[in-house]
Design a protein around this motif. Structure first.
Motif, PDB file in Angstrom:
ATOM      1  N   THR A   1      33.401  37.295  33.461  1.00 42.20           N
ATOM      2  CA  THR A   1      33.180  35.852  33.293  1.00 42.20           C
ATOM      3  C   THR A   1      31.796  35.591  32.716  1.00 42.20           C
ATOM      4  OG1 THR A   1      34.661  35.378  35.149  1.00 42.20           O
ATOM      5  CG2 THR A   1      33.168  33.617  34.462  1.00 42.20           C
TER       6      THR A   1
ATOM      7  N   MET B 172      34.785  32.390  41.957  1.00 41.39           N
ATOM      8  CA  MET B 172      35.151  32.673  40.565  1.00 41.39           C
ATOM      9  C   MET B 172      35.103  31.404  39.725  1.00 41.39           C
ATOM     10  SD  MET B 172      38.327  35.204  41.469  1.00 41.39           S
ATOM     11  CE  MET B 172      38.748  35.764  39.818  1.00 41.39           C
TER      12      MET B 172
ATOM     13  N   ALA C 192      34.432  38.644  42.560  1.00 38.79           N
ATOM     14  CA  ALA C 192      33.291  37.754  42.342  1.00 38.79           C
ATOM     15  C   ALA C 192      32.013  38.420  42.823  1.00 38.79           C
ATOM     16  CB  ALA C 192      33.500  36.424  43.071  1.00 38.79           C
TER      17      ALA C 192
ATOM     18  N   ALA D 287      39.116  33.754  34.605  1.00 41.73           N
ATOM     19  CA  ALA D 287      38.949  33.161  35.936  1.00 41.73           C
ATOM     20  C   ALA D 287      39.805  31.904  36.064  1.00 41.73           C
ATOM     21  CB  ALA D 287      37.478  32.805  36.173  1.00 41.73           C
ATOM     22  N   PRO D 288      40.373  31.684  37.263  1.00 40.24           N
ATOM     23  CA  PRO D 288      40.336  32.502  38.483  1.00 40.24           C
ATOM     24  C   PRO D 288      41.598  33.345  38.698  1.00 40.24           C
ATOM     25  CG  PRO D 288      41.034  30.300  39.049  1.00 40.24           C
ATOM     26  CD  PRO D 288      40.866  30.307  37.553  1.00 40.24           C
TER      27      PRO D 288
ATOM     28  N   TYR E 262      37.579  42.493  36.869  1.00 35.52           N
ATOM     29  CA  TYR E 262      36.489  41.685  36.317  1.00 35.52           C
ATOM     30  C   TYR E 262      35.221  42.499  36.094  1.00 35.52           C
ATOM     31  CZ  TYR E 262      39.018  37.297  36.885  1.00 35.52           C
ATOM     32  OH  TYR E 262      39.929  36.282  36.762  1.00 35.52           O
TER      33      TYR E 262
ATOM     34  N   TYR F 203      38.013  33.148  45.451  1.00 37.12           N
ATOM     35  CA  TYR F 203      38.642  32.296  44.424  1.00 37.12           C
ATOM     36  C   TYR F 203      37.702  31.160  44.023  1.00 37.12           C
ATOM     37  CZ  TYR F 203      42.299  29.227  42.419  1.00 37.12           C
ATOM     38  OH  TYR F 203      43.053  28.414  41.597  1.00 37.12           O
TER      39      TYR F 203
ATOM     40  N   TYR G 279      38.590  31.811  29.460  1.00 37.72           N
ATOM     41  CA  TYR G 279      38.219  32.605  30.632  1.00 37.72           C
ATOM     42  C   TYR G 279      39.448  33.214  31.293  1.00 37.72           C
ATOM     43  CZ  TYR G 279      33.494  30.568  30.561  1.00 37.72           C
ATOM     44  OH  TYR G 279      32.213  30.205  30.208  1.00 37.72           O
TER      45      TYR G 279
END
Length: 544
Positions: free
Chosen positions: A198, A304, A236, A229-230, A175, A301, A227
Motif C-alpha cells: 500500500t 489497512m 498491516a 487494500a483492504p 502485502y 482491516y 489499491y
C-alpha cells in the motif's frame, strides 16, 4: 542590434496586426478540442473489497481524514454501483462497458466464450486508449487484474493498453511480498525489508506525478491508482493495528447499529438496518478468546484502510505542490462490497493475524458490518455486493461541495464522463475491429447540478446472481433462487420482497433483464465449465 531591429519592426505594424498576433495562440487553444491548458487532469482511485460504510464520511469509525476532507471539498454519491467483483468491475471501469461486453463476464480465466475470455477483448478500448490521443499522459499504479496472461507482457498489460508507465500487481497477495509485481513491462521483486505494498503504491503514484511535473508540466495526465487494500490477506503495520486494538470487542452487532445511526445522521441512508447475516454468529455466543481474535482481525482491516487513506493524502499533497488541485478531477470508489470469504491459503500455523506469515480474512461478521445497512456481500448482486462510495472533487467545476447527490451511477459511467470533460474522441473502430459503443452516461451534469436526478436502467450478472435496477425498482436474485422485487426508494436494505404482490412488474423487469443478457453475452452459470470452486456455487463463500 538584431533584437532592436525586430522590436522596431513590430512597433511599426498596424495595431490590428499586433492584436491578431497576440490572439492567435489563444484562438488556436480555444478551437482545439484537446487544449492542454483547459483539459482537466484526472486521478481515479479505487479500493479493493471496501464496504459501503467503511469510510468516516460514509458512517465509519475508521480514521480516514483525507478521504473525509475530499468529501467536504467535493461531492458524494449515495447510490453508486460497481459490478460486484474485482475483475468485472475493473473491466467496466476501464472500458465503459458491461463486463461481458468487455470479455470479463467472470474472472481472469479464458472459457473460450465471447463474454468470458478472462481479459479485455478486441472490441473495447481502455481509458488511456481514448485519452492518450487527446494529449494525456497516463499512469497506472496498483492492481490490474485484466488479463489471465501475466507471465509476460502482452497487449493486455497496462502499457499494451496505452498507459505510459505502470507499477503494480496482476491481482492481490501478500502485502509484504506481493507476487507477481511488475514495473512497466517487466516483472520485478520487491525489497525484502520494510516493504508494504500500500505504501509502495502511494509512493510510486507521487513519484509519477513529480516526474510528470518536471518533464511535461503543461500536459494533462490521467492516473489510475488501484489499491489492493483492504482485500485479504489481513496485513498491516503494527503501529497502525495498535491504534484500533480493543475498539471492536463490542462486536459486529453493536458496530452495525452505530454505523447505521451515523449514516442516518449524515443524510446518507433512510433505510432500516437489515438483520445480522445468518452465517454470522451472535457476538455474545463467542468465547473471550474468539472475541479477541475477531477484534484483532477488524483492527487489521481498519489499519489497512487508514494506511491507504494516508497514502491518498500524500497524492493529494503532491497535487497541491504542483498547483494542479483546482483543475484535477479526483474520484474514489471501491470495486465491490466487503468480502465474506474465508480463504486461508498460505497461513502458517501459529502466525499472528496481521503479520506477513498470516493469511486471514475478515469473514462474514465483519463484512456484514462493512456493508451496513445492507444484506449480502461481494459476488452477490444485492445492495451489499454492488454498492460503493463514490467521492468526486473538482474545484473548478463542482461548486456545491460537502453534500450528496441521489443520482444513480455505475462504473460504466466513468469513461463516458472522461470523454465528456476532456472532449476526447471515443473511437468506432480500432485496428480494423468494431468498438462496442459506450454503455454508460456522463456524470458531468451531476457534478454541476447534484440536486437534479433522472432514472436509470442498469443490469448485473455474476456467477448466476442477477439484478436489474430501473428507476426506484430493483429485481434481484441469487443463483438457483427466485427473483425478488424491491422498491429501493422505501426499502434499499431489501427487506420486503414485493414480487408476489406485484408479479406483472417483476415479470416485465425479468424480461428486460433477459433481453440485456442475450445482448451482452451472458451464459447461464450452470452451463459454464467449472474451474475448481466454480461448481460449488455462491454458497462456497459462506462459512458453514
Amino acid at each position: 542590434m538584431q533584437r532592436n531591429r525586430n522590436t522596431q519592426h513590430v512597433i511599426g505594424r498596424p495595431k490590428w496586426s499586433i492584436l491578431l498576433l497576440l490572439l492567435c495562440p489563444l484562438l488556436n487553444c480555444i478551437l482545439a478540442s484537446n487544449c492542454q491548458a483547459e483539459s482537466p487532469n484526472i486521478i481515479l482511485i479505487m479500493a479493493d473489497d471496501l464496504g459501503f460504510s467503511d469510510l468516516g464520511c460514509y458512517g465509519s469509525e475508521i480514521q480516514t481524514p483525507h478521504l473525509d476532507q475530499l468529501a467536504k471539498d467535493g461531492l458524494r454519491f449515495s447510490q453508486f454501483y460497481n459490478a460486484g467483483r474485482c475483475c468485472p468491475t475493473r473491466a467496466s471501469l476501464m472500458t465503459g462497458l458491461y463486463p461481458h461486453q468487455a470479455g470479463m463476464g467472470w474472472m481472469n480465466r479464458d472459457d473460450k466464450l465471447p463474454g468470458y475470455r478472462g481479459e479485455l477483448n478486441e472490441h473495447c478500448v481502455s481509458i488511456p486508449q481514448v485519452l492518450a490521443p487527446a494529449g494525456y499522459e497516463c499512469f497506472h499504479v496498483g492492481k490490474w487484474h485484466l488479463t489471465h496472461r501475466m507471465k509476460e507482457a502482452n497487449e493486455n498489460w497496462p502499457l499494451g493498453r496505452s498507459f505510459a508507465r505502470a507499477y503494480g500487481t496482476g491481482g492481490g497477495g501478500n502485502y509484504f511480498a506481493p507476487r507477481p509485481l511488475y514495473e512497466d513491462n517487466q516483472h520485478i521483486k520487491p525489497p525484502k525489508q520494510d516493504y508494504y505494498v500500500t505504501d509502495a503504491f502511494s509512493q510510486r503514484a507521487v513519484d509519477y506525478l513529480k516526474d510528470h511535473a518536471q518533464k511535461q508540466p503543461q500536459q494533462p495526465f490521467f492516473m489510475y491508482l488501484a489499491y489492493t487494500a483492504p482485500h485479504f490477506p489481513l496485513h498491516a503495520w503494527p503501529e497502525d493495528i495498535a491504534r484500533y486494538r480493543g475498539n471492536y470487542l463490542k462486536g459486529w452487532d453493536r458496530l452495525r447499529q452505530q454505523r447505521h445511526q451515523k449514516m442516518q445522521e449524515l443524510g446518507l441512508i433512510n433505510s432500516p438496518l437489515s438483520p445480522r447475516d445468518p452465517d454470522a454468529k451472535a457476538w455474545d455466543s463467542l468465547t473471550k478468546a474468539e472475541q479477541q481474535e475477531w477484534d484483532l482481525r477488524m483492527s487489521v482491516y481498519a489499519a489497512m484502510i487508514t494506511c491507504m487513506d494516508r497514502g491518498i493524502g500524500q497524492v493529494l499533497k503532491q497535487l497541491d505542490a504542483m498547483d494542479a488541485t483546482d483543475n484535477t478531477l479526483v474520484l474514489f470508489l471501491s470495486d465491490n462490497g466487503a468480502s465474506a470469504e474465508y480463504i486461508d491459503r498460505g497461513h502458517q500455523p501459529g502466525a499472528i493475524t496481521g503479520t506477513r506469515e498470516s493469511f486471514r480474512c475478515a469473514e462474514v461478521g465483519w463484512a456484514n458490518s462493512s456493508n451496513t445497512p445492507f444484506r449480502f456481500h461481494k459476488i452477490w448482486m444485492h445492495e451489499g455486493g454492488i454498492s460503493t462510495p463514490l467521492i468526486v472533487r473538482w474545484p473548478e467545476q463542482i461548486k456545491q461541495t460537502g453534500g450528496w447527490t441521489r443520482q444513480t451511477g455505475h462504473v460504466i459511467d466513468l469513461l463516458a464522463t472522461f470523454v465528456d470533460v476532456t472532449k476526447a474522441e471515443y473511437p468506432k473502430t480500432r485496428n480494423g475491429k468494431q468498438i462496442t459503443p459506450l454503455a454508460g452516461i456522463s456524470l458531468f451534469p451531476t457534478f454541476q447540478h447534484p440536486e437534479q436526478t433522472k432514472p436509470r436502467t442498469l443490469y448485473w450478472e455474476h456467477e448466476g446472481n442477477k439484478a436489474i435496477h430501473q428507476g426506484n425498482w430493483k429485481l434481484v436474485k441469487e443463483d438457483q433462487h427466485d427473483w425478488e422485487l424491491y422498491d429501493l426508494s422505501q426499502d434499499r436494505s431489501e427487506l420486503h420482497d414485493l414480487s408476489k404482490s406485484q408479479p406483472e412488474r417483476a415479470a416485465t423487469l425479468a424480461g428486460a433483464w433477459q433481453i440485456w443478457a442475450e445482448k451482452v453475452g451472458v451464459v447461464p452459470w450452470e452451463q459454464l465449465p467449472p474451474p475448481g470452486y466454480r461448481s460449488k456455487g455462491p454458497d462456497f463463500y459462506r462459512k458453514k
